[in-house]
Design an enzyme around this catalytic site. Structure first.
Site, PDB file in Angstrom:
ATOM      1  NE  ARG B 108      69.204 120.571  54.332  1.00 56.36           N
ATOM      2  CZ  ARG B 108      70.647 121.211  53.923  1.00 56.36           C
ATOM      3  NH1 ARG B 108      70.937 122.676  52.695  1.00 56.36           N
ATOM      4  NH2 ARG B 108      72.061 121.469  55.031  1.00 56.36           N
ATOM      5  CE  LYS B 130      49.865 108.647  54.037  1.00 55.68           C
ATOM      6  NZ  LYS B 130      48.695 108.000  54.339  1.00 55.68           N
ATOM      7  CD  GLU B 172      46.168  99.360  47.390  1.00 56.98           C
ATOM      8  OE1 GLU B 172      44.926 100.075  48.333  1.00 56.98           O
ATOM      9  OE2 GLU B 172      46.757  99.419  48.767  1.00 56.98           O
ATOM     10  CE  LYS B 214      46.335 107.487  47.923  1.00 57.40           C
ATOM     11  NZ  LYS B 214      47.688 106.630  48.454  1.00 57.40           N
ATOM     12  CD  GLU B 224      47.057 108.744  57.027  1.00 55.65           C
ATOM     13  OE1 GLU B 224      48.030 108.815  56.323  1.00 55.65           O
ATOM     14  OE2 GLU B 224      46.965 107.619  57.598  1.00 55.65           O
ATOM     15  NE  ARG B 228      47.341 110.547  52.001  1.00 56.24           N
ATOM     16  CZ  ARG B 228      48.222 111.015  51.658  1.00 56.24           C
ATOM     17  NH1 ARG B 228      48.311 112.316  51.360  1.00 56.24           N
ATOM     18  NH2 ARG B 228      48.719 110.002  50.665  1.00 56.24           N
ATOM     19  CG  ASN B 232      45.953 104.325  56.475  1.00 55.91           C
ATOM     20  OD1 ASN B 232      45.881 104.039  55.158  1.00 55.91           O
ATOM     21  ND2 ASN B 232      45.762 105.187  57.832  1.00 55.91           N
ATOM     22  CG  HIS B 235      46.477  99.383  53.752  1.00 55.25           C
ATOM     23  ND1 HIS B 235      45.154  99.774  52.794  1.00 55.25           N
ATOM     24  CD2 HIS B 235      47.076  99.622  52.707  1.00 55.25           C
ATOM     25  CE1 HIS B 235      45.395  99.808  51.437  1.00 55.25           C
ATOM     26  NE2 HIS B 235      47.168  99.400  51.471  1.00 55.25           N
ATOM     27  CG  HIS B 239      51.012  98.319  56.082  1.00 53.33           C
ATOM     28  ND1 HIS B 239      50.773  99.708  56.468  1.00 53.33           N
ATOM     29  CD2 HIS B 239      50.446  98.044  54.906  1.00 53.33           C
ATOM     30  CE1 HIS B 239      50.935 100.290  55.046  1.00 53.33           C
ATOM     31  NE2 HIS B 239      50.574  98.904  54.553  1.00 53.33           N
ATOM     32  CG  HIS B 249      50.414  96.869  49.376  1.00 55.76           C
ATOM     33  ND1 HIS B 249      50.734  96.472  49.823  1.00 55.76           N
ATOM     34  CD2 HIS B 249      49.594  97.633  49.034  1.00 55.76           C
ATOM     35  CE1 HIS B 249      49.975  98.032  51.070  1.00 55.76           C
ATOM     36  NE2 HIS B 249      48.932  98.692  50.174  1.00 55.76           N
TER      37      HIS B 249
END
Lengths: 342, 342
Positions: B108, B130, B172, B214, B224, B228, B232, B235, B239, B249
């Site tokens: 956990r 993330k 990026e 960033k 987000e 934020r 993307n 992306h 993606h 990527h």
């Protein structure tokens, strides 16, 4: 219906005590909801789930594992579940643990709520935000801590609850009494399972009282750095035998509580082991399980509560008063090996 | 070494810029640490990991999946990792994503830190909390948001970085320039990959600047709900083609940025698509990929950024200024189908 909102560190949970599934539509948008429903609960109460998107969860601790999570995530993708979706777990501790876990990781976290369908779920498993799955014989090895938006109690779901599940639930109720509430311990001694089963108001009061005992402990210590550890009373040894000997959770905890009482005698001068043993028996729970000490110790060594070579063992000073005692794993090994032969 | 501590909502991350793995022992207890190291990085820099417990991660996005997580958890149990253990992810985005995810769910949640070993990792993937894994063709479908305790940059790890990974990282960097920093965009136009590879101080400065671009976006909007989302840029389409066409990527994002520029022309009157296209080409990245519109749309429909039938598309008003525009999935479908033939 009795509504109570409680605040945790970064989120809140609203309890709907003495409510019904029919009330759900008042605060959940049916279009955005997916219910994960325990198979037995669904079969016995199918009508109540009409109009809701449902995914059926197989019943039993053996399904609280990664392959179940994989299968449900696949179904959620197929259903088009997105970040606005709310997952609702309906069933016992397995259903709520799995639902909370999936909601915590699906798309990096979506909302979720619980409708516990067992005593154990209502007084314990659905509360506190701990979720997760087992890894082999290791209980709850993987999971997160994340609070549900709501917990709704529908006591009508208990009408079909098998006797063993009543017993399992009362194991946690007895645990709460042992660690926090000597008055409730005496009440349990004076009453019986039959009496609680036949008097709904008495049961309703007991369930709400126990739900709030657990909630208050969690609020004070959400991430288990202190007081929350007391809730593990009976669980260190209990978890070590539960999967290995395929015991139900309540049965394992009952045996674990007796073990903890005996250790309490040695470390804390506890004198009421016999009262605890008699109360556990009164509610149809076992007080002994034959075990292989080496096997049990191997599982204990991987217990999450162990840090390096020390186990934080929860012991009783007296009924209603528990403490956490750090005990070296080697000492625990000695005790368990000695008691193995008895 | 340049130390900078940044605070997120409920936790903080300490950056060690221009540092070395040798510095790690100053703030991490070797006994309590387990390193998850990308196989290529380990093979090329084995000496640096002497004295540390290590688990080797296979290189490549195709290993960013549940079966990898299952295998590592098994190894952590065998190593006796407990709640005091800190996991340290060393490698590219896959290594840090997988490490952050496992640390967030093992028992956990335990502590973790990152040593990114690629440009992409240093300026993007290691930052912001993330984490997660892919489910089939669906990128990052499962994961959490949870900040690392530390991020350490050891530029010596870049000595063995293949050319394609330099390009991936600069995708990026170009993205950051497009959405937030017109001055840096011009600097990138004036320089070249070769120049950054040969001038360590120039590179060091660029990496730190991008890491902080960033970081600052994330600090303002950790979960987000607003700013934020700008990260993307490139992306959404990126993606959707990355796993389907097995692109790296950065390559997928480069193509996605060109697509987003074209949509920006129609929706935001953006006029500098050509400058973006030329800059992307200058850094060795592709600006086009043949695709099947239906396949791409199917993946987009399961994108986490989609809520019901609307995609939050990140568009440019001008270089250095991005906005989020909600576009109906049916409109996106039209555009992508029209451009498919070109």
């Amino acid at each position: 219906m009795n509504i109570k909102k409680v605040n945790f560190n970064t989120s809140s949970t609203t309890f709907y005590f003495a409510a019904g599934i029919a009330h759900l539509k008042e605060f959940v948008d049916v279009q955005h909801a997916v219910m994960l429903v325990d198979e037995q609960v669904f079969n016995q109460h199918a009508k109540r789930f009409k109009g809701w998107k449902t995914i059926i969860l197989k019943s039993g601790e053996q399904y609280k594992k990664q392959s179940t999570v994989d299968a449900i995530i696949k179904q959620l993708i197929e259903l088009g579940a997105d970040r606005k979706t709310i997952l609702i777990g309906v069933g016992g501790g397995v259903a709520t643990d799995v639902t909370g876990y999936i909601a915590s990781i699906y798309m990096r976290g979506i909302k979720f709520g619980f409708i516990p369908a067992t005593i154990l779920g209502m007084v314990d498993a659905s509360i506190g935000g701990k979720n997760g799955i087992d890894v082999g014989v290791y209980k709850n090895m993987v999971g997160t801590i994340n609070q549900p938006s709501f917990i709704l109690h529908d006591l009508a779901l208990l009408n079909t609850l098998p006797e063993i599940e009543w017993q399992n639930g009362f194991a946690e109720i007895i645990k709460h009494a042992c660690i926090k509430d000597a008055v409730m311990f005496r009440e349990l001694e004076a009453n019986s399972l039959k009496k609680y089963q036949s008097k709904k108001t008495l049961l309703c009061d007991l369930i709400q009282r126990n739900a709030l005992i657990k909630t208050n402990v969690v609020i004070k210590d959400e991430f288990e750095t202190g007081d929350r550890k007391l809730l593990n009373f009976g669980h260190t040894f209990g978890h070590a035998i539960e999967n290995t000997y395929k015991l139900s959770h309540g049965y394992a905890v009952a045996v674990g509580m007796v073990m903890a009482c005996m250790i309490s005698e040695a470390y804390q001068g506890f004198k009421d082991t016999n009262r605890v043993v008699e109360l556990i028996k009164k509610y149809g729970l076992p007080v002994h399980q034959s075990y292989n000490a080496k096997k049990v110790i191997d599982v204990m060594k991987a217990d999450k509560k162990k840090v390096k070579d020390v186990i934080s063992y929860v012991l009783l000073q007296k009924i209603g008063k528990a403490v956490v005692e750090p005990i070296a794993i080697s000492e625990v090994e000695n005790i368990i090996t000695q008691l193995e032969a008895k």
